[in-house]
Design a protein around this motif. Structure first.
Motif, mmCIF file in Angstrom:
data_model
loop_
_atom_site.group_PDB
_atom_site.id
_atom_site.type_symbol
_atom_site.label_atom_id
_atom_site.label_comp_id
_atom_site.label_asym_id
_atom_site.label_seq_id
_atom_site.Cartn_x
_atom_site.Cartn_y
_atom_site.Cartn_z
ATOM 1 N N LEU A 241 36.508 33.246 40.156
ATOM 2 C CA LEU A 241 37.578 34.546 39.704
ATOM 3 C C LEU A 241 36.727 35.585 39.102
ATOM 4 O O LEU A 241 37.165 36.658 39.364
ATOM 5 C CB LEU A 241 38.607 33.934 38.762
ATOM 6 C CG LEU A 241 39.678 34.732 38.054
ATOM 7 C CD1 LEU A 241 40.339 35.333 39.285
ATOM 8 C CD2 LEU A 241 40.382 33.759 36.980
ATOM 9 N N TYR A 242 35.759 35.381 38.151
ATOM 10 C CA TYR A 242 35.265 36.419 37.462
ATOM 11 C C TYR A 242 33.758 36.606 38.098
ATOM 12 O O TYR A 242 33.269 37.596 38.202
ATOM 13 C CB TYR A 242 34.759 35.903 35.965
ATOM 14 C CG TYR A 242 36.009 35.628 35.165
ATOM 15 C CD1 TYR A 242 37.077 36.515 35.362
ATOM 16 C CD2 TYR A 242 36.225 34.751 34.342
ATOM 17 C CE1 TYR A 242 38.420 36.239 34.784
ATOM 18 C CE2 TYR A 242 37.397 34.612 33.236
ATOM 19 C CZ TYR A 242 38.428 35.135 33.533
ATOM 20 O OH TYR A 242 39.535 35.183 32.987
ATOM 21 N N SER A 243 33.053 35.520 38.519
ATOM 22 C CA SER A 243 31.752 35.931 39.146
ATOM 23 C C SER A 243 31.703 36.818 40.319
ATOM 24 O O SER A 243 30.739 37.645 40.709
ATOM 25 C CB SER A 243 31.327 34.504 39.643
ATOM 26 O OG SER A 243 31.899 33.706 40.359
ATOM 27 N N ARG A 244 32.987 36.836 40.997
ATOM 28 C CA ARG A 244 33.147 37.966 42.180
ATOM 29 C C ARG A 244 33.101 39.413 41.692
ATOM 30 O O ARG A 244 32.768 40.318 42.510
ATOM 31 C CB ARG A 244 34.305 37.775 43.030
ATOM 32 C CG ARG A 244 35.467 38.083 42.258
ATOM 33 C CD ARG A 244 36.769 37.605 43.079
ATOM 34 N NE ARG A 244 36.921 36.070 43.220
ATOM 35 C CZ ARG A 244 38.107 35.505 43.625
ATOM 36 N NH1 ARG A 244 38.864 36.081 44.184
ATOM 37 N NH2 ARG A 244 38.111 34.066 43.564
ATOM 38 N N LEU A 245 33.250 39.548 40.468
ATOM 39 C CA LEU A 245 33.373 40.827 39.686
ATOM 40 C C LEU A 245 32.257 40.969 38.925
ATOM 41 O O LEU A 245 31.934 41.996 37.965
ATOM 42 C CB LEU A 245 34.472 41.042 39.002
ATOM 43 C CG LEU A 245 35.906 41.286 40.096
ATOM 44 C CD1 LEU A 245 37.037 41.342 39.217
ATOM 45 C CD2 LEU A 245 35.589 42.573 41.036
ATOM 46 N N THR A 246 31.046 40.268 39.111
ATOM 47 C CA THR A 246 29.859 40.403 38.357
ATOM 48 C C THR A 246 29.172 41.698 38.433
ATOM 49 O O THR A 246 28.758 42.504 37.366
ATOM 50 C CB THR A 246 28.892 39.344 38.771
ATOM 51 O OG1 THR A 246 29.314 38.218 38.687
ATOM 52 C CG2 THR A 246 27.530 39.467 37.964
ATOM 53 N N GLY A 247 29.216 42.362 39.575
ATOM 54 C CA GLY A 247 28.704 43.829 39.596
ATOM 55 C C GLY A 247 29.309 44.681 38.720
ATOM 56 O O GLY A 247 28.829 45.655 38.022
ATOM 57 N N LYS A 248 30.708 44.568 38.879
ATOM 58 C CA LYS A 248 31.439 45.592 38.049
ATOM 59 C C LYS A 248 31.450 45.484 36.668
ATOM 60 O O LYS A 248 31.331 46.324 35.626
ATOM 61 C CB LYS A 248 32.882 45.627 38.472
ATOM 62 C CG LYS A 248 33.209 46.237 39.686
ATOM 63 C CD LYS A 248 34.675 46.394 40.084
ATOM 64 C CE LYS A 248 34.741 47.037 41.320
ATOM 65 N NZ LYS A 248 36.192 47.385 41.943
ATOM 66 N N TYR A 249 31.077 44.181 35.954
ATOM 67 C CA TYR A 249 31.110 43.633 34.818
ATOM 68 C C TYR A 249 29.789 44.257 34.302
ATOM 69 O O TYR A 249 29.405 44.893 33.052
ATOM 70 C CB TYR A 249 31.017 42.222 34.532
ATOM 71 C CG TYR A 249 30.415 41.573 33.204
ATOM 72 C CD1 TYR A 249 31.442 41.614 32.272
ATOM 73 C CD2 TYR A 249 29.097 41.366 33.118
ATOM 74 C CE1 TYR A 249 30.920 40.954 30.817
ATOM 75 C CE2 TYR A 249 28.744 40.569 32.184
ATOM 76 C CZ TYR A 249 29.429 40.946 30.865
ATOM 77 O OH TYR A 249 28.866 40.327 29.604
ATOM 78 N N LEU A 250 28.558 44.141 35.126
ATOM 79 C CA LEU A 250 27.233 44.603 34.731
ATOM 80 C C LEU A 250 27.150 46.046 34.475
ATOM 81 O O LEU A 250 26.139 46.548 34.120
ATOM 82 C CB LEU A 250 26.238 44.088 35.733
ATOM 83 C CG LEU A 250 25.988 42.516 35.602
ATOM 84 C CD1 LEU A 250 25.014 42.000 36.641
ATOM 85 C CD2 LEU A 250 25.699 42.137 34.203
ATOM 86 N N ARG A 251 28.076 46.936 35.256
ATOM 87 C CA ARG A 251 27.804 48.223 35.035
ATOM 88 C C ARG A 251 27.870 48.972 33.595
ATOM 89 O O ARG A 251 27.577 49.874 33.559
ATOM 90 C CB ARG A 251 29.047 49.090 35.855
ATOM 91 C CG ARG A 251 28.887 49.046 37.380
ATOM 92 C CD ARG A 251 29.898 49.734 38.011
ATOM 93 N NE ARG A 251 29.799 49.628 39.554
ATOM 94 C CZ ARG A 251 30.626 50.667 40.312
ATOM 95 N NH1 ARG A 251 31.309 51.565 39.959
ATOM 96 N NH2 ARG A 251 30.409 50.218 41.543
ATOM 97 N N TYR A 252 28.409 48.055 32.815
ATOM 98 C CA TYR A 252 28.336 48.460 31.275
ATOM 99 C C TYR A 252 26.973 48.653 30.845
ATOM 100 O O TYR A 252 26.764 49.270 29.906
ATOM 101 C CB TYR A 252 29.149 47.312 30.595
ATOM 102 C CG TYR A 252 29.684 47.966 29.123
ATOM 103 C CD1 TYR A 252 30.930 48.572 28.952
ATOM 104 C CD2 TYR A 252 28.977 47.567 28.027
ATOM 105 C CE1 TYR A 252 31.209 48.794 27.843
ATOM 106 C CE2 TYR A 252 29.605 47.861 26.816
ATOM 107 C CZ TYR A 252 30.564 48.699 26.713
ATOM 108 O OH TYR A 252 31.110 49.102 25.331
ATOM 109 N N PHE A 253 25.927 47.880 31.429
ATOM 110 C CA PHE A 253 24.639 48.101 31.040
ATOM 111 C C PHE A 253 23.779 49.155 31.708
ATOM 112 O O PHE A 253 22.760 49.384 31.218
ATOM 113 C CB PHE A 253 23.897 46.596 31.344
ATOM 114 C CG PHE A 253 24.325 45.562 30.669
ATOM 115 C CD1 PHE A 253 23.927 45.315 29.305
ATOM 116 C CD2 PHE A 253 25.464 44.718 31.274
ATOM 117 C CE1 PHE A 253 24.352 44.110 28.697
ATOM 118 C CE2 PHE A 253 25.964 43.643 30.498
ATOM 119 C CZ PHE A 253 25.319 43.478 29.001
#
Length: 294
Positions: A241-253
């Motif tokens: 559920l969350y891991s598929r959006l890892t790329g969008k999450y990591l954009r914060y960095f």
């Protein structure tokens, strides 16, 4: 005008919403799955104090804001977050009747947020936590509402409540961040470290609360471990559920990141149009599900 102004939707506080939370919602409302139901129930116990914390952290800087648009956005952000707390408190009354000690859970949240964080850390640090939490919740909101399979088996009232919460998280996802950058002038390191801290703290909190709820429900320790392992794979495993959006999450960095770099989810306008036409958040939630199922 900000370079991100064209990507930002209007922040609309929606109040006095009826999700029929006093109705016959099953205890395991997520397709009969105890872990998934209690996982979201655990989040619900965190939201009322969490929303109050976010409001307080942004309010610290309100008197320093000169931009009238940002000032208006802060006002609407606080009203939306206030409504989220109210609705989840209404749902949490159901949990009390199921034997969940919501008061104890909320007291813990209140102690950690207000007696420790708010008293012992600078306002810029707690604002950085808020901006990070808003990025985390906006990413989670996208995970919930962009895949038709996620909430397909959920009770329609609960699906509507979480869809509404998700859409409003989309609308105000940049407010705390803009205050952080434009007013508090917080730098890259503090901003990104806050996301690491918030992500770990939030997930640990939710998982422990989920386990507690399942214990109250009568599941043994071995059963809870098995359910937790399966649940963690559902959340963070391959294509989870969350891991598929890892790329969008990591954009914060990414240096120079802004929340509106990712825009809004494609189904956002369908939800808004349906709600504006009907005034019914349940119909809006069903329109969202029908769009995905089509």
């Amino acid at each position: 005008m900000s370079k991100h102004a064209s990507e930002a939707p209007v922040i609309v506080p929606r109040e006095k919403l009826d999700f029929d939370l006093e109705g016959d919602i099953p205890q395991y409302w997520f397709g009969g799955d105890a872990f998934k139901s209690r996982y979201f129930d655990a989040m619900s116990t965190i939201f009322p104090e969490g929303e109050r914390y976010f409001i307080s952290c942004v309010r610290d800087f309100r008197d320093q804001i000169k931009d009238p648009q940002l000032l208006a956005d802060v006002k609407h952000f606080m009203r939306q977050e206030g409504q989220h707390g109210i609705v989840h408190s209404q749902y949490n009354d159901r949990l009390r009747r199921q034997g969940i000690d919501v008061d104890k859970l909320e007291a813990f949240q209140r102690h950690m947020m207000f007696n420790i964080a708010r008293k012992h850390f600078p306002a810029a640090v707690t604002l950085a936590d808020t901006a990070a939490a808003e990025h985390l919740t906006a990413t989670m909101a996208e995970a919930l509402c962009e895949d038709s399979t996620v909430l397909a088996q959920a009770d329609h009232r609960m699906r509507a409540m979480y869809a509404w919460h998700a859409m409003e998280e989309m609308e105000h996802k940049a407010v705390a961040f803009d205050v952080l950058q434009k007013v508090a002038k917080v730098g890259y390191l503090r901003r990104t470290l806050a996301l690491v801290f918030v992500t770990l703290g939030f997930n640990l909190n939710v998982m422990l609360t989920t386990s507690y709820m399942l214990k109250v429900d009568g599941f043994s320790r071995a059963q809870r471990w098995k359910m937790g392992a399966k649940g963690l794979w559902w959340l963070f495993g391959w294509n989870g559920l969350y891991s598929r959006l890892t790329g969008k999450y990591l954009r914060y960095f990414k240096p120079g990141f802004h929340p509106w770099d990712t825009g809004v989810i494609k189904s956002y306008q369908v939800w808004v149009d349906t709600y504006n036409r009907t005034g019914d958040p349940i119909q809006a939630g069903e329109a969202l599900q029908a769009l995905h199922a089509a």
